[in-house]
Design an enzyme around this catalytic site. Structure first.
Site, PDB file in Angstrom:
ATOM      1  N   ARG A  29       0.826  -1.199   0.000  1.00 17.86           N
ATOM      2  CA  ARG A  29       0.000   0.000   0.000  1.00 17.86           C
ATOM      3  C   ARG A  29       0.868   1.261   0.000  1.00 17.86           C
ATOM      4  O   ARG A  29       0.585   2.224  -0.724  1.00 17.86           O
ATOM      5  CB  ARG A  29      -0.941  -0.014   1.214  1.00 17.86           C
ATOM      6  N   ARG A 120      -6.598 -17.088 -10.178  1.00 17.70           N
ATOM      7  CA  ARG A 120      -7.152 -16.334  -9.058  1.00 17.70           C
ATOM      8  C   ARG A 120      -8.214 -15.345  -9.552  1.00 17.70           C
ATOM      9  O   ARG A 120      -8.095 -14.768 -10.637  1.00 17.70           O
ATOM     10  CB  ARG A 120      -6.044 -15.595  -8.305  1.00 17.70           C
ATOM     11  N   SER A 163     -12.683 -11.537  -1.561  1.00 16.31           N
ATOM     12  CA  SER A 163     -11.418 -10.924  -1.159  1.00 16.31           C
ATOM     13  C   SER A 163     -11.611  -9.458  -0.824  1.00 16.31           C
ATOM     14  O   SER A 163     -12.206  -8.701  -1.592  1.00 16.31           O
ATOM     15  CB  SER A 163     -10.371 -11.048  -2.269  1.00 16.31           C
ATOM     16  N   SER A 164     -11.045  -9.045   0.318  1.00 17.54           N
ATOM     17  CA  SER A 164     -11.058  -7.626   0.674  1.00 17.54           C
ATOM     18  C   SER A 164     -10.179  -6.812  -0.270  1.00 17.54           C
ATOM     19  O   SER A 164     -10.342  -5.593  -0.380  1.00 17.54           O
ATOM     20  CB  SER A 164     -10.561  -7.446   2.108  1.00 17.54           C
ATOM     21  N   GLN A 165      -9.256  -7.479  -0.976  1.00 17.06           N
ATOM     22  CA  GLN A 165      -8.370  -6.758  -1.897  1.00 17.06           C
ATOM     23  C   GLN A 165      -9.135  -6.084  -3.024  1.00 17.06           C
ATOM     24  O   GLN A 165      -8.665  -5.096  -3.592  1.00 17.06           O
ATOM     25  CB  GLN A 165      -7.317  -7.707  -2.468  1.00 17.06           C
ATOM     26  N   GLU A 307      -5.637 -15.417   6.693  1.00 19.14           N
ATOM     27  CA  GLU A 307      -4.269 -15.774   6.324  1.00 19.14           C
ATOM     28  C   GLU A 307      -3.565 -16.540   7.439  1.00 19.14           C
ATOM     29  O   GLU A 307      -2.518 -17.156   7.218  1.00 19.14           O
ATOM     30  CB  GLU A 307      -3.475 -14.518   5.981  1.00 19.14           C
ATOM     31  N   HIS A 334      -7.062 -18.525  -2.577  1.00 15.63           N
ATOM     32  CA  HIS A 334      -5.803 -17.838  -2.271  1.00 15.63           C
ATOM     33  C   HIS A 334      -4.680 -18.405  -3.137  1.00 15.63           C
ATOM     34  O   HIS A 334      -4.924 -18.951  -4.210  1.00 15.63           O
ATOM     35  CB  HIS A 334      -5.497 -17.950  -0.776  1.00 15.63           C
ATOM     36  N   LYS A 407       8.272 -15.106  -0.819  1.00 12.13           N
ATOM     37  CA  LYS A 407       7.178 -14.178  -1.122  1.00 12.13           C
ATOM     38  C   LYS A 407       7.117 -13.055  -0.099  1.00 12.13           C
ATOM     39  O   LYS A 407       6.913 -11.880  -0.445  1.00 12.13           O
ATOM     40  CB  LYS A 407       5.856 -14.943  -1.159  1.00 12.13           C
TER      41      LYS A 407
END
Length: 421
Positions: A29, A120, A163-165, A307, A334, A407
């Site tokens: 972010r 995804r 997904s909150s994304q 997660e 995910h 990652k």
């Protein structure tokens, strides 16, 4: 690094102090907000991980000058985004956060990523951008956003129950749209809401006003995004694995730099480990967990901190009773289908685990490493670290694909071995 990694078994209680890399969620972010501000901006404490490298690469592909010096990333001043090609790898933050920003580019931006990334879900973000006036080809990776230097923006309805994304990705660029942005969520409850709270908090720190007065609605007026310097706190979901090691072995582990307050969902690991019988002790040096003599079973809803599921499942597999993890059906989408993967790997060790509609049920059973079947990581960093946790109590566990931890935690195997030994 070898694909096959012998997870160290604990000969006794694991004790020590660890420092974990910065939060990949905060870093992603901060990097994007720095680019959207026009710079100059800095991000200190950024983890030297693949996700960070992918976001830096995405910004450079858009023509943003970015210099990386260890854990400090400097974003130079620039006058807008250009056409380019973005490699998303397997980073959800890149594939979902960068496309809205790419609508501001002066030309087409092509997105692609790892094979699993192509599976995804992306349609929610891309359909939302089309509804807001963007020219987008495709509904999943690979796709193209044809930037025209701006976006009308306005109001859009999305179903962010997967997904909150999807919400965060739109909000991060919303202030740069001509009419601003109003996002309405219509569907089952949004998972991982703390990640949206993180997005909103960081937008406000960058001078953007966000109105959350209406349920499931976020309003952003058009405004500049302030260039600023960001400091990244430790990644608490990575930290959770080390605290879980104390719980599993009856040891005592301190994570340095644990923030007094945080919007990271990883904070929920403390309540989970307390339910398992651990003692939680905050202090000036960080957060300490003291493990119990016997792990109690866990019954927990991780909808807002999904997660953590692989970490919690590893603890539950070693508990003295039936454990249930609920509210995490969305993690089938995910990095891998984490529910199916956890059931498969625990079962291969002799465990009794089964899928439920929204999670897992795990029964106590003696676990034993299979000499010819490693624990599979599925290119998923959380599955890899779950294998390391189980390996503490099950000698002989070999993790196939430990390099997936790059990652978010490039030095995980070495730090893990140092703690255990």
């Amino acid at each position: 690094m070898s694909e096959h990694w012998q997870a160290p078994a604990a000969d006794g209680p694991v004790s020590g102090r660890v420092e974990v890399p910065g939060s990949k969620s905060v870093t992603s972010r901060a990097l994007l907000l720095g680019a959207l501000s026009g710079g100059p901006a800095t991000v200190s404490g950024a983890p030297a991980s693949r996700d960070t490298a992918l976001m830096v690469g995405a910004l450079r592909a858009l023509g943003v000058p970015v210099e990386v010096d260890g854990q400090r990333v400097a974003i130079g001043a620039h006058d807008g985004f250009r056409a380019g090609a973005v490699d998303c790898g397997l980073a959800g933050t890149v594939m979902r956060f960068v496309p809205p920003a790419a609508t501001l580019a002066s030309g087409p931006v092509v997105f692609d990523g790892d094979p699993r990334a192509r599976e995804r879900p992306m349609a929610v973000v891309l359909d939302a951008l089309r509804a807001l006036g963007a020219d987008v080809d495709g509904s999943a990776l690979p796709f193209t956003v044809r930037g025209t230097g701006g976006l009308p923006g306005g109001e859009v309805v999305v179903d962010a129950s997967a997904s909150s994304q999807f919400v965060s990705g739109l909000l991060l660029s919303g202030a740069r749209f001509e009419k601003g942005l109003v996002v309405h969520h219509d569907g089952k409850p949004v998972p991982s809401l703390p990640h949206i709270e993180m997005t909103v908090d960081m937008l406000r720190l960058a001078g953007v006003a966000v109105d959350e007065g209406e349920p499931n609605t976020w309003r952003i007026a058009p405004a500049p995004i302030a260039a600023r310097d960001w400091t990244v706190e430790p990644d608490l979901s990575n930290a959770a694995v080390f605290l879980a090691a104390a719980a599993i072995t009856g040891g005592s582990v301190t994570v340095a730099g644990w923030p007094e307050e945080s919007t990271q969902p990883g904070t929920e690991i403390l309540a989970v480990l307390a339910q398992a019988g651990a003692r939680i002790e905050p202090g000036p040096d960080g957060m300490t967990v003291h493990g119990p003599d016997v792990l109690a079973p866990i019954d927990v809803d991780l909808h807002d901190a999904s997660e953590l599921t692989p970490t919690v499942a590893a603890v539950a597999a070693l508990a003295d009773g039936v454990s249930r993890i609920r509210g995490v059906g969305h993690i089938r989408g995910h990095e891998t289908d984490r529910i199916a993967a956890l059931v498969a790997e625990l079962t291969a060790l002799g465990g009794l685990a089964q899928e439920t509609p929204d999670g897992l049920e795990i029964h106590p059973a003696p676990l034993r490493a299979h000499p010819e079947r490693p624990w599979q990581a599925y290119a998923d960093h959380r599955m890899a670290t779950a294998g390391a946790l189980v390996g503490l109590a099950v000698p002989g566990v070999v993790v196939d694909g430990i390099d997936a931890t790059t990652k978010t935690f490039p030095d995980f195997p070495a730090q893990w071995a140092e703690l255990v030994n």
